[in-house]
Design an enzyme around this catalytic site. Sequence first.
Site, PDB file in Angstrom:
ATOM      1  N   LYS A   1      -3.112   5.202  -2.556  1.00  0.00           N
ATOM      2  CA  LYS A   1      -4.259   5.887  -1.859  1.00  0.00           C
ATOM      3  C   LYS A   1      -4.852   7.142  -2.817  1.00  0.00           C
ATOM      4  O   LYS A   1      -3.819   7.694  -3.708  1.00  0.00           O
ATOM      5  CB  LYS A   1      -3.814   6.742  -0.642  1.00  0.00           C
ATOM      6  CG  LYS A   1      -3.316   5.733   0.475  1.00  0.00           C
ATOM      7  CD  LYS A   1      -4.494   4.829   1.080  1.00  0.00           C
ATOM      8  CE  LYS A   1      -3.983   3.990   2.147  1.00  0.00           C
ATOM      9  NZ  LYS A   1      -5.325   3.305   2.808  1.00  0.00           N
TER      10      LYS A   1
ATOM     11  N   SER B   1       0.835  -1.402   0.073  1.00  0.00           N
ATOM     12  CA  SER B   1      -0.176  -0.065  -0.103  1.00  0.00           C
ATOM     13  C   SER B   1       0.743   1.136  -0.033  1.00  0.00           C
ATOM     14  O   SER B   1       1.894   1.406   0.741  1.00  0.00           O
ATOM     15  CB  SER B   1      -0.802  -0.091   1.179  1.00  0.00           C
ATOM     16  OG  SER B   1      -1.589   1.107   1.362  1.00  0.00           O
TER      17      SER B   1
ATOM     18  N   LYS C   1      -9.369  -6.760   8.645  1.00  0.00           N
ATOM     19  CA  LYS C   1      -8.466  -6.374   9.570  1.00  0.00           C
ATOM     20  C   LYS C   1      -8.796  -6.885  10.879  1.00  0.00           C
ATOM     21  O   LYS C   1      -9.849  -6.291  11.515  1.00  0.00           O
ATOM     22  CB  LYS C   1      -8.176  -4.912   9.566  1.00  0.00           C
ATOM     23  CG  LYS C   1      -7.868  -4.232   8.214  1.00  0.00           C
ATOM     24  CD  LYS C   1      -7.686  -2.593   8.512  1.00  0.00           C
ATOM     25  CE  LYS C   1      -7.196  -2.189   6.965  1.00  0.00           C
ATOM     26  NZ  LYS C   1      -7.727  -0.592   7.045  1.00  0.00           N
TER      27      LYS C   1
ATOM     28  N   LYS D   1      -1.229  -1.028  -4.251  1.00  0.00           N
ATOM     29  CA  LYS D   1      -2.321  -0.207  -3.881  1.00  0.00           C
ATOM     30  C   LYS D   1      -2.020   1.088  -3.850  1.00  0.00           C
ATOM     31  O   LYS D   1      -0.918   1.469  -2.949  1.00  0.00           O
ATOM     32  CB  LYS D   1      -3.042  -0.926  -2.655  1.00  0.00           C
ATOM     33  CG  LYS D   1      -4.072   0.092  -1.882  1.00  0.00           C
ATOM     34  CD  LYS D   1      -4.856  -0.510  -0.817  1.00  0.00           C
ATOM     35  CE  LYS D   1      -4.882   0.276   0.499  1.00  0.00           C
ATOM     36  NZ  LYS D   1      -5.581  -0.652   1.690  1.00  0.00           N
TER      37      LYS D   1
ATOM     38  N   GLY E   1      -3.967  -4.012   6.359  1.00  0.00           N
ATOM     39  CA  GLY E   1      -2.933  -3.788   7.309  1.00  0.00           C
ATOM     40  C   GLY E   1      -3.114  -2.327   7.811  1.00  0.00           C
ATOM     41  O   GLY E   1      -4.042  -1.500   7.198  1.00  0.00           O
TER      42      GLY E   1
ATOM     43  N   ASP F   1     -13.638  -1.469   3.589  1.00  0.00           N
ATOM     44  CA  ASP F   1     -12.710  -1.497   4.528  1.00  0.00           C
ATOM     45  C   ASP F   1     -13.573  -0.836   5.911  1.00  0.00           C
ATOM     46  O   ASP F   1     -14.164  -1.445   6.811  1.00  0.00           O
ATOM     47  CB  ASP F   1     -11.612  -0.784   4.265  1.00  0.00           C
ATOM     48  CG  ASP F   1     -10.364  -0.638   5.415  1.00  0.00           C
ATOM     49  OD1 ASP F   1     -10.730  -1.232   6.408  1.00  0.00           O
ATOM     50  OD2 ASP F   1      -9.227  -0.199   5.145  1.00  0.00           O
TER      51      ASP F   1
ATOM     52  N   GLU G   1     -11.278   0.751  -3.042  1.00  0.00           N
ATOM     53  CA  GLU G   1     -11.513   0.464  -1.670  1.00  0.00           C
ATOM     54  C   GLU G   1     -12.185   1.576  -0.900  1.00  0.00           C
ATOM     55  O   GLU G   1     -11.703   2.450  -1.188  1.00  0.00           O
ATOM     56  CB  GLU G   1     -10.243   0.036  -0.870  1.00  0.00           C
ATOM     57  CG  GLU G   1     -10.353  -0.461   0.566  1.00  0.00           C
ATOM     58  CD  GLU G   1      -9.059  -1.095   1.138  1.00  0.00           C
ATOM     59  OE1 GLU G   1      -7.865  -0.935   0.190  1.00  0.00           O
ATOM     60  OE2 GLU G   1      -8.870  -0.777   2.249  1.00  0.00           O
TER      61      GLU G   1
ATOM     62  N   ASP H   1      -7.551   2.933  -2.949  1.00  0.00           N
ATOM     63  CA  ASP H   1      -8.174   3.135  -1.813  1.00  0.00           C
ATOM     64  C   ASP H   1      -8.488   4.569  -1.390  1.00  0.00           C
ATOM     65  O   ASP H   1      -7.399   5.345  -1.236  1.00  0.00           O
ATOM     66  CB  ASP H   1      -7.302   2.756  -0.778  1.00  0.00           C
ATOM     67  CG  ASP H   1      -7.897   2.507   0.979  1.00  0.00           C
ATOM     68  OD1 ASP H   1      -9.015   2.881   0.843  1.00  0.00           O
ATOM     69  OD2 ASP H   1      -7.422   1.804   1.767  1.00  0.00           O
TER      70      ASP H   1
HETATM   71  O1  OSB Z   1      -7.250   2.006   4.640  1.00  0.00           O
HETATM   72  O2  OSB Z   1      -6.077   0.159   4.661  1.00  0.00           O
HETATM   73  C1  OSB Z   1      -6.119   1.369   4.967  1.00  0.00           C
HETATM   74  C2  OSB Z   1      -3.035   2.208   6.718  1.00  0.00           C
HETATM   75  C3  OSB Z   1      -3.565   3.166   7.842  1.00  0.00           C
HETATM   76  C4  OSB Z   1      -4.939   3.196   7.897  1.00  0.00           C
HETATM   77  C5  OSB Z   1      -5.548   2.656   6.907  1.00  0.00           C
HETATM   78  C6  OSB Z   1      -5.123   2.101   5.991  1.00  0.00           C
HETATM   79  C7  OSB Z   1      -3.648   1.866   5.959  1.00  0.00           C
HETATM   80  C8  OSB Z   1      -3.237   1.308   4.876  1.00  0.00           C
HETATM   81  C9  OSB Z   1      -1.715   0.721   4.743  1.00  0.00           C
HETATM   82  O3  OSB Z   1      -3.791   1.221   3.509  1.00  0.00           O
HETATM   83  C10 OSB Z   1      -1.688  -0.618   4.868  1.00  0.00           C
HETATM   84  C11 OSB Z   1      -0.244  -1.062   5.772  1.00  0.00           C
HETATM   85  O4  OSB Z   1       0.674  -1.113   4.761  1.00  0.00           O
HETATM   86  O5  OSB Z   1      -0.022  -1.477   6.641  1.00  0.00           O
HETATM   87 MG    MG Z   2      -8.148   0.864   3.415  1.00  0.00          MG
END
Ligand code: OSB
Ligand code: MG
Length: 361
Positions: free
Chosen positions: A148, A120, A247, A146, A275, A223, A198, A173
């Site tokens: 953001k 991510s 998660k 992925k 994550g 999520d 996402e 995401d």
């Molecule tokens: O939305 O999945 C998410 C990190 C912090 C809070 C929310 C998210 C995320 C990530 C990173 O997308 C996931 C990771 O690499 O741990």
């Molecule tokens: Mg997410």
Amino acid sequence: MRPFETSFGRVAARTIVLVTVHADGVEGWGESVADADPLYSGETAATVWQSIDEYLAPRILAAPLAHPREVGARLRHVRGHHMAKAAVEMAVWDLHARQQGVPLQQTLGGTRTAIPSGVSIGIEPSIEALLDRIALEREAGYQRVKIKIKPGWDVGVVARIRDRWPALPLMVDANAAYRLADAPTLAALDAFGLLMIEQPLAEDDLVDHATLQRSLRTPICLDESVETRADAAAAIALGACRIVNIKPGRLGGHAESIAVHDLCAAAGVPVWHGGMLETGIGRAHNLHLASLPHFTVPGDIAASERYFAPDLIDPPIRVAPDGTIAVPVGPGIGVTIVPDRVERATERRLAKRAGAAGGLH
Ligand code: OSB
Ligand code: MG
């Protein structure tokens, strides 16, 4: 840590609540995924601390537990506080597996020895910086990327990535940054063959997600919207998503995560493991859970050195050149926690004792 930016803000350092549970000379570890600020969810490291101190620890320690699956029922009357509950519940699972002398995955029902790993990538200062970052992560072997997105950092960015890597397994995401009125922008993403979008809309808006999903070819993955098995069932029944992100930190622990995994498997809805920028402790828990059979899509469990160097565990969690991560094989979460590093990172500690009857027996 390397700063990580999402539609709701930037994280440059983490304040994390760790939980250790002890019984008969064995210890189990859990990690809360709550951040310092209530941006991803309403919980924060401070609320997790207070919740465990005042509500969760007294209930857990009040009487013996025969199995980690009993934690959920024990904490049921405390409403919400999933991240706090997860930290405690997962520590109890680790303790239980260590007492049995088996890897955590065995007690959870996981079978795979390695999991497919995705990465991510946060919002970067420029598209060029993002492209450089993707090139770097691809060299490390990750099976999917992925990124953001947020309004203004979406279609143009995805188009540039696709120009350079037409076949890259790619997803986006939004962390709830859009509204239904943005449907035309999100529909423009259909042209790029994304694996999924996402959490495009607000966490409490399943109905709008269902409307949006009907207008998109790209699957929606939820999520933030899925905090319980009932949320997952409602989302699937409404057609609010076609994929679910699991998660354990968000769902209140391993037991609820397994319930969501099973429910999605029965409904034919793919799941993958998310994550939350965990240290090696939470990350190891995630690996064991992600070894369950229905986690078929590469998730967000990446190598620990992307986040913390050094990590709290040694050796760190590494990604293999084929883009997989091995599930640790020792008892419990199966990783070695370095006491010195935990000690140096510790700002505060709180100890609670069971009465004569308490503990895990
Ligand atoms: O939305 O999945 C998410 C990190 C912090 C809070 C929310 C998210 C995320 C990530 C990173 O997308 C996931 C990771 O690499 O741990
Ligand atoms: Mg997410």
